[in-house]
Each structure stands twice: as C-alpha cells, then as structure tokens.
Design a protein around this motif. Structure first.
Motif, short mmCIF file in Angstrom:
data_model
loop_
_atom_site.label_atom_id
_atom_site.label_comp_id
_atom_site.label_asym_id
_atom_site.label_seq_id
_atom_site.Cartn_x
_atom_site.Cartn_y
_atom_site.Cartn_z
N ALA A 1 0.80 -1.03 -0.03
CA ALA A 1 0.04 0.07 -0.21
C ALA A 1 1.01 1.24 0.09
CB ALA A 1 -0.78 -0.05 1.14
N ALA A 2 1.91 1.30 0.69
CA ALA A 2 2.94 2.23 0.61
C ALA A 2 3.21 2.63 -0.43
CB ALA A 2 3.96 2.06 1.84
N ARG A 3 3.48 1.71 -1.25
CA ARG A 3 4.21 1.53 -2.69
C ARG A 3 3.55 1.80 -3.74
NH1 ARG A 3 8.87 -2.70 -3.19
NH2 ARG A 3 9.16 -1.47 -4.86
N GLY A 4 2.10 2.03 -3.23
CA GLY A 4 1.05 2.52 -4.26
C GLY A 4 -0.05 1.49 -4.85
N ALA A 5 -0.06 0.26 -4.13
CA ALA A 5 -1.11 -0.54 -4.22
C ALA A 5 -2.20 -0.32 -3.65
CB ALA A 5 -0.55 -1.97 -3.72
N THR A 6 -3.44 -0.72 -4.45
CA THR A 6 -4.77 -0.48 -3.72
C THR A 6 -5.29 -1.66 -2.74
OG1 THR A 6 -5.48 0.53 -5.64
CG2 THR A 6 -7.50 -0.36 -4.20
N VAL A 7 -5.43 -1.43 -1.69
CA VAL A 7 -6.06 -2.55 -0.68
C VAL A 7 -7.19 -2.94 -0.67
CG1 VAL A 7 -5.79 -3.24 1.64
CG2 VAL A 7 -3.69 -1.90 0.72
N ALA A 8 -7.74 -4.02 -1.13
CA ALA A 8 -8.92 -4.64 -0.90
C ALA A 8 -9.27 -5.04 0.40
CB ALA A 8 -8.93 -5.61 -2.07
N ALA A 9 -10.31 -4.88 0.96
CA ALA A 9 -11.11 -5.47 1.98
C ALA A 9 -11.39 -6.40 2.21
CB ALA A 9 -12.37 -4.35 2.55
N THR A 10 -11.59 -7.37 1.21
CA THR A 10 -12.12 -8.95 0.83
C THR A 10 -11.19 -9.39 -0.19
OG1 THR A 10 -13.81 -8.53 -0.30
CG2 THR A 10 -14.34 -8.16 2.19
N ALA A 11 -11.32 -10.66 -0.33
CA ALA A 11 -10.83 -11.54 -1.33
C ALA A 11 -11.36 -11.29 -2.58
CB ALA A 11 -10.69 -13.00 -0.99
N ALA A 12 -12.96 -11.18 -2.31
CA ALA A 12 -13.47 -11.15 -3.39
C ALA A 12 -13.64 -9.68 -3.95
CB ALA A 12 -15.12 -11.26 -2.90
N GLU A 13 -13.29 -8.63 -3.28
CA GLU A 13 -13.31 -7.35 -3.75
C GLU A 13 -11.78 -7.13 -4.56
OE1 GLU A 13 -11.90 -2.71 -2.04
OE2 GLU A 13 -13.46 -4.00 -0.96
N ALA A 14 -10.77 -7.93 -4.04
CA ALA A 14 -9.50 -7.93 -4.77
C ALA A 14 -9.53 -8.82 -6.18
CB ALA A 14 -8.65 -8.68 -4.05
N VAL A 15 -10.18 -9.81 -6.26
CA VAL A 15 -10.62 -10.77 -7.46
C VAL A 15 -11.26 -9.92 -8.45
CG1 VAL A 15 -11.77 -12.56 -8.38
CG2 VAL A 15 -10.38 -12.93 -6.33
N ALA A 16 -12.33 -8.94 -8.09
CA ALA A 16 -13.06 -8.09 -8.74
C ALA A 16 -12.22 -7.17 -9.56
CB ALA A 16 -14.40 -7.81 -8.12
N ALA A 17 -11.25 -6.91 -8.92
CA ALA A 17 -10.54 -5.54 -9.49
C ALA A 17 -9.78 -5.58 -10.87
CB ALA A 17 -9.43 -5.17 -8.46
N ASN A 18 -9.49 -7.13 -10.96
CA ASN A 18 -8.53 -7.22 -12.10
C ASN A 18 -9.04 -8.43 -13.01
OD1 ASN A 18 -6.61 -4.74 -12.54
ND2 ASN A 18 -6.54 -5.54 -10.57
N ARG A 19 -8.81 -8.56 -14.24
CA ARG A 19 -8.82 -10.03 -14.67
C ARG A 19 -7.94 -11.06 -14.54
NH1 ARG A 19 -8.83 -11.30 -21.29
NH2 ARG A 19 -8.93 -13.44 -21.20
N LEU A 20 -6.53 -10.30 -14.37
CA LEU A 20 -5.44 -11.49 -13.76
C LEU A 20 -5.45 -11.33 -12.28
CD1 LEU A 20 -2.95 -13.19 -14.67
CD2 LEU A 20 -1.74 -11.12 -14.44
N VAL A 21 -5.59 -12.63 -11.83
CA VAL A 21 -5.39 -12.78 -10.18
C VAL A 21 -4.44 -13.77 -10.02
CG1 VAL A 21 -7.02 -13.53 -8.24
CG2 VAL A 21 -7.88 -12.43 -10.17
N VAL A 22 -3.72 -13.19 -9.33
CA VAL A 22 -2.49 -13.97 -8.52
C VAL A 22 -2.59 -14.30 -7.16
CG1 VAL A 22 0.23 -14.14 -8.57
CG2 VAL A 22 -0.93 -12.97 -10.50
N VAL A 23 -2.41 -15.74 -7.01
CA VAL A 23 -2.89 -15.96 -5.74
C VAL A 23 -1.24 -16.58 -5.28
CG1 VAL A 23 -4.07 -17.55 -4.06
CG2 VAL A 23 -5.15 -16.82 -6.05
#
Length: 275
Positions: A30-52
């Motif tokens: 986050a300090a380097r510019g990433a957007t922090v999602a509140a949930t895994a679902a929110e993170a997955v919805a943010a982009n087509r490419l999802v890296v786990v």
C-alpha cells in the motif's frame, strides 16, 4: 513471497490491488501505491488477472470459497502437489476461470532481481500463459512446462527434493568437522566447489535413464562405491556424528549391488525408489 511479488510489479508500474488474510501485511505494498482490498472477493473483482500466493492449497480454497471467479485468469503460485494442482484447476474451471499453476524457484530476495536467476514454472492454460507472459515475467523468469496443471508442481518439488538432499549432505559434512581445527568458513568454499564439480553427474544420470544403459560412461562403478562406503561410516563414528543422513542411500546402493549391477553407475537407485 507475496510482498516481494507485489513489490516487483509495482516497481515496474503495474496497477495492483492486494489482499492479505493478515491486513497489516498489505501495508508495505500500500505504501508503494497498491490499492488494498477489504476482502478477497473485492481483490478478485478488481482485475482479470488474479495471482494467488498463500500458505497452501487449503488456504486457497478457503480464501476463494465464495468468490466469483467467472471470467478471471487465476494464477496459483502456492507450493503444492501435482494432484492438488489438477484438482484446483478443475475447481477453477467449473467456476468459469482459466487456470495456471506455478512453482516459484526462488526465495523472496531473488524476486525482481534479474541477475539472481529466479524463475517460475507454469503449467495449465497455454492461452492464459501467452496472454499474460509479459506481466508474469516481471518478478522472475517464466518456464512453461505443459498443459497438465500438475506439471509445474512436479518440476518444483523435484528440484526442491534435490535441494534438500544436497542440504543433508552439507549438514553431514559440517558435522564431521565440528569441534575440529577446521573452521566452517574454511570448509565452505571447498565444499561449494566440490558440489559444483559433482553436479555434472546430473546430466550423465539423465542420459543413462533415457538410454536404459546404466553402464554407459561410468566413472566410479557401484561395486567400488559400495566398497568405499565403510570409510565414510567409520569416519562418522570416529567423529561421533550420526550416519542417519547417509545410511538410507547406502542401503539402496547395497540392494542394487546384491542383484548384480556392480559395474553400473548409481543410476539404478532411481528404479529402486519407484513403487
């Protein structure tokens, strides 16, 4: 590892949304510019490419259990077994996602450092791999090893298993000189160069396995090596060092000799390990 991967993508200017089961661990990205999602679902919805990149296969299922994966390209970099990767691929495909499994051949400091030689094995959807190859290559090199989702994990675990075998030998070597007038830092360069020299046997073993001729290009025959093992075991006894790291391999060598393969290389041990 997840933080290292995130850092490499951020440094290369890729927009990134992150989520971590421990929210505090997202502070660095986050300090380097990433957007922090509140949930895994929110993170997955943010982009087509999802890296786990989580602890294990069970944690992937738990984190994404109720998440909509339809239309997503899921790249799973969790260290798991080939069987787990195949099950996870089918699981993702049933939920509408393309799937790629990965095995990271690196430790976190090697990520994002091209000179370090880090790379990731990938297997599964070739279309997914080709489409995102450039992005996946940012943190480390890429090696696609086939459409079978389990292939990356198999390659990963094969190399890691060899690594731990080497670590076992190194531990035994240091134990032998422990307490003697041989400093570990004195032995280290000798040990490192010797292991490097012996690494050539990997190619010879592979060639013998493919040809089926285990007596081809033999340098030190099995019979001679079995005869010489007593010196190694006696030295360990004199130095009051356990032989538990050596004896399992020596027992396999003896079994191979007993069935008449004394003129061969050590390659036949591979066949004894197969069940």
């Amino acid at each position: 590892m997840g933080t290292a991967l995130a850092g490499a993508w951020l440094a290369a200017g890729h927009p990134l949304t992150v989520w971590n089961r421990n929210a505090a661990r997202a502070d660095g990205p986050a300090a380097r510019g990433a957007t922090v999602a509140a949930t895994a679902a929110e993170a997955v919805a943010a982009n087509r490419l999802v890296v786990v990149c989580l602890l294990d296969d069970a944690s992937v299922e738990q984190a994404l259990d109720d998440v909509d994966l339809a239309g997503r390209d899921l790249v799973n970099l969790v260290t798991g077994t080939p069987g787990q990767a195949r099950v996870r691929a089918a699981w993702a495909e049933r939920r509408g996602a393309r799937y790629l499994d990965g095995g990271i051949m690196a430790v976190p400091p090697m990520i994002g450092a091209p000179a370090a030689g880090a790379y990731v094995f990938y297997s599964g959807s070739s279309e997914l791999f080709e489409e995102h190859r450039g992005t996946l290559a940012v943190p480390a090199g890429t090696r696609y090893v086939g459409a079978d989702p389990g292939s990356a994990a198999l390659h990963d675990v094969a190399l890691l298993s060899a690594m731990y075998g080497m670590f076992a030998g190194v531990a035994h070597a240091f134990a032998l000189v422990r307490g003697e007038a041989v400093a570990p830092t004195e032995l280290a360069p000798l040990l490192g160069s010797w292991l490097t020299a012996m690494s050539g046997s990997v190619t010879r073993t592979a060639e013998q396995l493919e040809s089926g001729d285990y007596a081809r290009d033999v340098v030190s025959g099995l019979a001679m090596q079995v005869a010489g093992k007593g010196t190694l075991l006696r030295t360990a006894e004199e130095q009051r060092v356990s032989t538990e790291l050596l004896e399992p391999y020596f027992r396999l060598m003896e079994r191979r000799l007993e069935i008449g393969h004394g003129g061969e290389d050590l390659t036949g041990v591979v066949d004894l390990l197969r069940r």
